[in-house]
Motif scaffolding. Structure first.
Motif, PDB file in Angstrom:
ATOM      1  N   GLY A   1       5.718  -4.710  -4.803  1.00 13.03           N
ATOM      2  CA  GLY A   1       4.605  -4.530  -3.879  1.00 13.03           C
ATOM      3  C   GLY A   1       3.410  -5.374  -4.272  1.00 13.03           C
TER       4      GLY A   1
ATOM      5  N   TRP B   1      -2.842   1.924   0.168  1.00  9.22           N
ATOM      6  CA  TRP B   1      -2.309   3.283   0.015  1.00  9.22           C
ATOM      7  C   TRP B   1      -3.392   4.215  -0.523  1.00  9.22           C
TER       8      TRP B   1
ATOM      9  N   HIS C   1       7.929   1.079  -0.314  1.00 14.79           N
ATOM     10  CA  HIS C   1       6.795   0.580   0.450  1.00 14.79           C
ATOM     11  C   HIS C   1       6.299   1.707   1.350  1.00 14.79           C
TER      12      HIS C   1
ATOM     13  N   ASP D   1       6.599   2.376   5.161  1.00 13.02           N
ATOM     14  CA  ASP D   1       7.889   2.739   5.762  1.00 13.02           C
ATOM     15  C   ASP D   1       8.005   4.242   5.985  1.00 13.02           C
TER      16      ASP D   1
ATOM     17  N   ASN E   1       3.677   0.987  -6.426  1.00 14.01           N
ATOM     18  CA  ASN E   1       4.646  -0.107  -6.509  1.00 14.01           C
ATOM     19  C   ASN E   1       3.937  -1.392  -6.924  1.00 14.01           C
TER      20      ASN E   1
ATOM     21  N   GLU F   1      -1.160  -3.862  -0.846  1.00 11.52           N
ATOM     22  CA  GLU F   1      -0.373  -2.694  -0.440  1.00 11.52           C
ATOM     23  C   GLU F   1      -0.806  -1.444  -1.200  1.00 11.52           C
TER      24      GLU F   1
END
Length: 517
Positions: free
Chosen positions: A155, A163, A102, A105, A151, A159
């Motif tokens: 994910g 990104w 993720h 993080d 992901n 998400e």
């Protein structure tokens, strides 16, 4: 009658021996030096760096407090070595790790990043000190393009969309604001994106129909926020010879939504009995090379399926995991996949890259697994020490093909025979670069017999030939931290131009790059 019969058998045996000796001398290659039209994409020479073992932590990344010379925690010697090798793209963060990663993080102040457990590779805890900024800034230092694996296993669509926006957007929005807050004003403009990894296995154990629909959903929201129309989405492709997977994806995903379809194939004797990277016999060597040469069949058959649905070849075949896979070195964590690298691996690299070059119409990216300390690595490290493997030297030698024009080539080869099985001993590919220089790459997989080759250069008029060679006496020879230069390229003296033809003598287990002007 018995004497007559015996004499006949002796004569026949002599004839067979004579014919075999003649066959051993009969290697011919025809290079159509004026017929090139396909560009060999430089991205065929790309690499792969996963959060696995000591590839990232203890490999690329040692931290900015390390005594090992580094820039922002990334080893300076690794950056210099990869720049010399001309690494065009680097895939990250996985692999299987990608569908557990993720990205949030790994951004922001390092002290505030949460620790995670790498559930796929050794169950180790890592602190996320190497994240998106660290990787993308490292790619800038390397002069390489990043290839981010998204992901979709654990994910969400949001998400992954965030990104893409975080690294690519140059307009004011929550993600670009967050990037600027974290210290990066301008976007990195990442072009290559993997939409999941090995969706048939560690990426979710999906069926091809299910994955095709998931791909469509995720790809829809992966907008290219720079509005340059350059984003390149790679679908999680087939495992080795799963041709139904490729068929389903090509049939089920609109061509305007996908730019590449992946393929994974490792050179392995047996999955449950991979054998040692250094303690192997000729039987194991033969089987490993046979597995490597199977790439020809796989690329041909997957390409044929893609041709049915994409005759214009707009969608690339992306072999983003390939290489030799053996048992880990004694005393190392089995989840870290650390293995040594011998002249056998140089041959795997040589023949595989020749295959990719010769299929450049469809194969437009490939990623050797992996760059540092994992599987068929080009670099191995031990604390402050670093060595370049035989595979590194082949990749560096073959870099002359990057973005050059493929020259059609026809190879008639002797057999390398072991027991009752046989393989073509000689592998080759050829190209001409923008300055008009022709390069021919050759590999002889036979560990016992040299190969005399007559090359006909149709349409070519050359005055000089030079070359470099990589070879060693024994199949198990390798570079070690005590002898880091045991195997390295040397000047090749076994080629001569005679009467418009090129005569070449290849040593056993050797890789050669010729340059003709």
């Amino acid at each position: 009658m018995r004497i007559s019969s015996l004499l006949s058998k002796i004569a026949l045996t002599g004839l067979l021996v004579t014919n075999y000796a003649f066959a051993q001398q009969k290697n011919t290659i025809v290079v159509e030096t004026k017929q090139g039209k396909t560009q060999i994409s430089k991205y065929i020479y790309s690499h792969f760096a996963e959060h696995l073992g000591r590839c990232i932590y203890g490999g690329f990344y040692v931290g900015d407090t390390s005594k090992i010379p580094n820039t922002n925690g990334v080893r300076n010697d690794i950056v210099a070595a990869l720049k010399k090798m001309k690494i065009p793209a680097l895939r990250w963060p996985g692999g299987c790790f990608a569908d557990t990663y993720h990205w949030r993080d790994g951004v922001g102040p390092k002290a505030e990043r949460p620790s995670i457990v790498n559930r796929w590779w050794g169950g180790v805890t890592e602190d996320n000190s190497f994240g998106t900024h660290d990787f993308l800034n490292m790619c800038e230092a390397l002069g390489t393009e990043p290839y981010l694996a998204g992901n979709i296993g654990s994910g969400t669509v949001q998400e992954l969309a965030d990104w893409v926006q975080y690294v690519n957007s140059d307009t004011k929005n929550p993600m670009s604001d967050l990037r600027k807050k974290n210290g990066r004003e301008k976007p990195w403009s990442v072009r290559f994106w993997g939409v999941g990894n090995e969706a048939w296995g560690c990426g979710g154990n999906m069926t091809p129909d299910y994955y095709a629909n998931e791909f469509r959903k995720y790809a829809t929201f992966m907008s290219d926020w720079t509005n340059t129309g350059h984003i390149f989405r790679v679908a999680s492709g087939a495992n080795v010879d799963d041709y139904n997977w490729t068929e389903t994806l090509m049939k089920g995903i609109p061509k305007q939504m996908v730019e590449g379809v992946a393929l994974h194939h490792y050179s392995i004797v047996e999955w449950n009995k991979k054998g040692s990277a250094t303690k192997f016999n000729e039987d194991t060597y033969f089987k490993t090379i046979k597995s490597a040469l199977r790439m020809e069949e796989l690329v041909t058959k997957h390409s044929a399926i893609m041709d049915k649905y994409d005759p214009e070849k707009k969608v690339a075949l992306v072999v983003d995991e390939w290489g030799g896979w053996y048992e880990v070195e004694d005393g190392t964590n089995p989840g870290f996949l650390y293995q040594q690298n011998t002249i056998r691996d140089a041959l795997i690299a040589g023949v595989t890259l020749n295959i990719f070059n010769n299929h450049a119409e469809r194969v437009r990216m490939a990623n050797l697994a992996q760059t540092v300390n994992v599987l068929q690595a080009v670099i191995l490290t031990d604390k402050e020490k670093m060595i370049l493997t035989p595979t590194y030297h082949v990749m560096e030698m073959y870099s002359v093909h990057q973005d050059a024009t493929l020259l059609p080539i026809k190879v008639t080869s002797n057999d390398y025979t072991f027991g009752t099985d046989k393989l073509p001993a000689v592998s080759a590919s050829a190209s001409v670069d923008k300055s008009g220089v022709t390069h021919i790459t050759l590999a002889n997989i036979d560990p016992k017999n040299a190969q005399d080759i007559e090359l006909t250069l149709d349409g070519g008029a050359y005055k000089t030939v030079t070359g470099r060679a990589l070879t060693s006496k024994n199949l198990q020879d390798r570079n070690t931290f005590d002898q880091p230069n045991a195997i390295q390229p040397v000047a090749f003296k076994g080629a001569s131009l005679k009467g418009g033809k090129l005569q070449v003598k290849l040593s056993p287990i050797s890789v050669v790059v010729l340059e003709l002007k």
